[in-house]
Design an enzyme around this catalytic site. Structure first.
Site, short mmCIF file in Angstrom:
data_model
loop_
_atom_site.label_atom_id
_atom_site.label_comp_id
_atom_site.label_asym_id
_atom_site.label_seq_id
_atom_site.Cartn_x
_atom_site.Cartn_y
_atom_site.Cartn_z
N GLU A 272 -14.86 -6.01 -49.68
CA GLU A 272 -15.55 -4.71 -49.81
C GLU A 272 -16.36 -4.65 -51.11
OE1 GLU A 272 -15.80 -2.64 -47.36
OE2 GLU A 272 -14.38 -3.84 -46.21
N TRP B 107 -19.45 -6.29 -50.37
CA TRP B 107 -20.41 -5.42 -49.65
C TRP B 107 -21.21 -4.61 -50.67
CZ3 TRP B 107 -22.53 -5.10 -45.04
CH2 TRP B 107 -21.86 -5.61 -43.93
N TRP C 216 -37.05 9.29 -32.66
CA TRP C 216 -35.90 10.17 -32.97
C TRP C 216 -36.13 11.54 -32.35
CZ3 TRP C 216 -32.34 7.14 -34.85
CH2 TRP C 216 -32.68 6.06 -35.67
N ASN D 244 -14.24 5.88 -45.58
CA ASN D 244 -15.24 4.93 -45.07
C ASN D 244 -15.30 4.87 -43.55
OD1 ASN D 244 -17.17 2.67 -45.33
ND2 ASN D 244 -15.50 1.54 -44.38
N TRP E 63 -31.92 8.48 -39.31
CA TRP E 63 -30.88 8.15 -40.30
C TRP E 63 -31.23 8.69 -41.68
CZ3 TRP E 63 -32.69 5.05 -44.31
CH2 TRP E 63 -33.89 4.36 -44.06
N TRP F 228 -26.06 3.69 -44.14
CA TRP F 228 -26.79 4.45 -43.10
C TRP F 228 -27.61 3.53 -42.21
CZ3 TRP F 228 -26.33 8.96 -40.86
CH2 TRP F 228 -25.50 9.88 -41.47
C1 LIG Z 1 -22.98 5.86 -43.93
C2 LIG Z 1 -22.30 5.34 -45.18
C3 LIG Z 1 -22.66 5.83 -46.42
C4 LIG Z 1 -22.04 5.37 -47.59
N1 LIG Z 1 -22.42 5.87 -48.81
C5 LIG Z 1 -21.86 5.38 -49.95
C6 LIG Z 1 -22.26 5.86 -51.23
O1 LIG Z 1 -23.16 6.71 -51.37
N2 LIG Z 1 -21.62 5.36 -52.32
C7 LIG Z 1 -20.64 4.41 -52.21
O2 LIG Z 1 -20.09 3.99 -53.24
N3 LIG Z 1 -20.27 3.93 -51.03
C8 LIG Z 1 -20.83 4.38 -49.89
N4 LIG Z 1 -20.42 3.89 -48.67
C9 LIG Z 1 -19.45 2.79 -48.64
C10 LIG Z 1 -17.97 3.21 -48.53
O3 LIG Z 1 -17.79 4.15 -47.52
C11 LIG Z 1 -17.40 3.77 -49.83
O4 LIG Z 1 -17.72 2.90 -50.90
C12 LIG Z 1 -15.88 3.91 -49.75
O5 LIG Z 1 -15.52 4.76 -48.72
C13 LIG Z 1 -15.36 4.42 -51.07
O6 LIG Z 1 -13.98 4.62 -50.99
P1 LIG Z 1 -12.99 3.77 -51.87
O7 LIG Z 1 -13.45 3.75 -53.28
O8 LIG Z 1 -11.62 4.25 -51.61
O9 LIG Z 1 -13.21 2.32 -51.25
P2 LIG Z 1 -12.28 1.04 -51.13
O10 LIG Z 1 -12.02 0.83 -49.70
O11 LIG Z 1 -11.13 1.08 -52.05
O12 LIG Z 1 -13.30 -0.12 -51.59
C14 LIG Z 1 -13.46 -0.47 -52.98
C15 LIG Z 1 -14.89 -0.36 -53.40
O13 LIG Z 1 -15.69 -1.28 -52.66
C16 LIG Z 1 -16.98 -0.71 -52.44
N5 LIG Z 1 -17.20 -0.57 -51.01
C17 LIG Z 1 -16.27 -0.40 -50.05
N6 LIG Z 1 -16.84 -0.37 -48.84
C18 LIG Z 1 -18.17 -0.50 -49.04
C19 LIG Z 1 -19.31 -0.53 -48.18
N7 LIG Z 1 -19.19 -0.45 -46.86
N8 LIG Z 1 -20.53 -0.63 -48.74
C20 LIG Z 1 -20.68 -0.75 -50.08
N9 LIG Z 1 -19.65 -0.73 -50.93
C21 LIG Z 1 -18.41 -0.61 -50.43
C22 LIG Z 1 -17.00 0.65 -53.11
O14 LIG Z 1 -17.53 0.50 -54.40
C23 LIG Z 1 -15.52 1.00 -53.16
O15 LIG Z 1 -15.19 1.91 -54.18
C24 LIG Z 1 -21.04 4.35 -47.49
C25 LIG Z 1 -20.68 3.87 -46.23
C26 LIG Z 1 -21.30 4.35 -45.08
C27 LIG Z 1 -20.89 3.80 -43.74
#
Ligand SMILES: Cc1cc2nc3c(=O)[nH]c(=O)nc-3n(C[C@H](O)[C@H](O)[C@H](O)COP(=O)(O)OP(=O)(O)OC[C@H]3O[C@@H](n4cnc5c(N)ncnc54)[C@H](O)[C@@H]3O)c2cc1C
Length: 485
Positions: free
Chosen positions: A293, A296, A325, A360, A378, A401
């Site tokens: 993650e 990602w 759209w 997420n 989107w 997105w």
């Molecule tokens: C439509 C959509 C919009 C999103 N918008 C954002 C946003 O504005 N800011 C944001 O930080 N994340 C975003 N995410 C990614 C992800 O949902 C969040 O980072 C995550 O939910 C944060 O929760 P956590 O810190 O508990 O994550 P954990 O599951 O603990 O993951 C650890 C860290 O990994 C990174 N991470 C995890 N999943 C992703 C991912 N899919 N993409 C990029 N980084 C990731 C984040 O920095 C996160 O804090 C988005 C995902 C989607 C599908």
């Protein structure tokens, strides 16, 4: 030291380098509320930024480093203001950590040019990412377009080299009366001076539409971020098994801290590598998944540099610009408000509206629902998320997105459309999450809560579903299939 979204003492590359050999050191932060608004940053993310900044000011003071603040309107105002600040404070060198979206890059380039004329070198460090964006390329020298090969290439280069990401210490303390030697404030042309007070709010930020201050239940700052990271270290081994259940707190919730920089990505990597025997792919499935993650996050940060068109409101896949759209305003309004009549979607949107954060799994579900089932552009959802999220980050949000809308880097075909009812039954089986955020459904059985029987509801109480998910799925697939013909 010019602080931006890197609001911490420990493992702050530019701050560490600035403090290393200097005789005197001051830090400053520039708020640009008009540019922030134009980027879509909302009240929550700006409030988190300012509160984190205040905490950092106290921490810097303990090391005798003053922190100044100035509010300008836009990025375009920064070079001229900095030229004055640099002259009046007799700065020899300016340090900052690099930021990557196109407007940030242009601002930093302009600052470098401007200060060059004054003989002041500017050093931008890699800090927000593990490696500099642009440094990891395919065999033919291009940026990666798909996550899995990016991840493979990253791990091939870095497995067994955990040392490379070892966090740096906090900056050294300056001499006993160092802070007092700096002026309290300095005059800068324009409406605001450089001062030592950090306001609660800037520009038109900080006031919710109802006129009340936004309430946010996130403790700001580096210490709070470090506590979360330490607490998550005890859970990381189970992350792969438990992360997808929104009613439980089994993800780290570090995103707001990573985004304002209260926690660094290297600190996260260090924790996970320690749990994983020093390997990027090791014995802990939970740590492997969590590291993935973090990659990602890295991937999307690199993407904005390698493919800057995504910063210009363009889809990553140009052919998807032609998607017709439907963009029905009423659909979008109900989605925003959490009144679609699809309980898991509504619960998720209400979580976002009430807390500034969303799990997420649910971000994927609501984004798929808006773009595929409601066939809404989107970019509308992307903007709404930016406005609401306390962890709003352009790269991750845009990437997420576009992934959900099939306009982005996802390798999976466009016909993957999440079924919100199946997702609900699978990841919120007992309806605990729905009950928390959609209390009007709380008395339904575990079976009915995912898709309430329609005779029970009215538009005033809980609305009937906004669309038929089977028909709307078919429509979306046809629309995307037609792009190919
Ligand atoms: C439509 C959509 C919009 C999103 N918008 C954002 C946003 O504005 N800011 C944001 O930080 N994340 C975003 N995410 C990614 C992800 O949902 C969040 O980072 C995550 O939910 C944060 O929760 P956590 O810190 O508990 O994550 P954990 O599951 O603990 O993951 C650890 C860290 O990994 C990174 N991470 C995890 N999943 C992703 C991912 N899919 N993409 C990029 N980084 C990731 C984040 O920095 C996160 O804090 C988005 C995902 C989607 C599908």
């Amino acid at each position: 030291m010019w602080l931006r979204n890197d609001l911490r003492m420990a493992d702050n590359t530019a701050l560490y380098r600035a403090a290393r050999g200097c005789k005197a050191l001051a830090a400053f932060f520039i708020a640009c509320p008009e540019t922030w608004r134009s980027h879509g940053d909302g009240d929550n993310v700006v409030a988190m930024r300012l509160r984190s900044l205040r905490q950092l000011q106290s921490a810097l003071a303990k090391k005798q480093i003053p922190l100044y603040f100035i509010e300008l309107a836009q990025f375009a105002d920064v070079p001229a203001a900095l030229a004055q600040i640099v002259e009046k404070l007799q700065v020899d060198a300016l340090y900052a950590n690099a930021e990557y979206p196109v407007n940030e890059l242009a601002r930093d380039q302009a600052v470098r040019q401007h200060l060059k004329a004054q003989g002041v070198p500017v050093e931008y460090s890699t800090d927000r990412t593990l490696v500099p964006p642009g440094s990891l390329t395919t065999g033919s020298g291009d940026g990666f377009k798909v996550f899995t090969p990016f991840k493979r290439a990253f791990i091939a280069q870095h497995d067994n080299s955990g040392e490379a990401f070892s966090p740096l210490p906090a900056p050294r303390a300056l001499g006993a009366d160092h802070e007092a030697q700096w002026p309290e404030w300095i005059a800068v042309d324009g409406p605001n001076n450089l001062v030592r007070t950090i306001p609660d709010t800037v520009g038109d930020y900080g006031v919710a539409p109802g006129g009340e201050k936004q309430v946010l239940d996130w403790t700001a700052g580096e210490a709070a971020g470090a506590r979360l990271l330490a607490a998550f270290a005890d859970k990381v081994d189970d992350y792969d098994r438990l992360r997808d259940f929104p009613a439980q707190e089994n993800t780290s919730r570090l995103s707001p801290y990573l985004n304002c920089g209260a926690v660094s990505v290297r600190q996260c990597v260090k924790m996970a590598l320690e749990a994983n025997g020093g390997r990027w792919v090791g014995a802990s499935d939970g740590a492997n998944t969590w590291l993935s993650e973090l990659l990602w996050r890295e991937f999307y940060q690199h993407l904005v540099v390698n493919f800057p068109r995504v910063c210009r409101n363009k889809p990553f896949k140009p052919e998807t610009e032609k998607v017709p759209w439907s963009n029905r305003e009423e659909d979008f309004k109900r989605w925003c408000e959490g009144r679609t009549g699809v309980p898991i979607v509504d619960a998720a949107m209400r979580q976002l509206n009430q807390t500034g954060w969303m799990h997420n799994r649910l971000r994927m579900v609501v984004a798929s629902f808006l773009t595929k089932n409601l066939l809404t552009d989107w970019r509308k959802g992307e903007r709404y998320f930016m406005q609401q999220l306390v962890d709003a980050d352009f790269a991750a949000n845009n990437g997420g997105w576009q992934w959900a809308a099939s306009t982005g880097t996802d390798a999976a075909p466009y016909f993957r459309v999440f079924n919100p009812y199946s997702q609900s039954k699978r990841y919120d089986a007992e309806g605990a999450f729905i009950r928390q955020y959609v209390p009007e459904l709380a008395s339904l059985s575990d079976r009915d809560i995912h898709c309430p029987p329609q005779d029970l509801f009215s538009e005033e109480n809980y609305p009937p579903p906004i669309c038929d998910v089977t028909d709307s799925r078919k429509r979306a697939i046809e629309v995307f299939a037609n792009l190919k013909s």
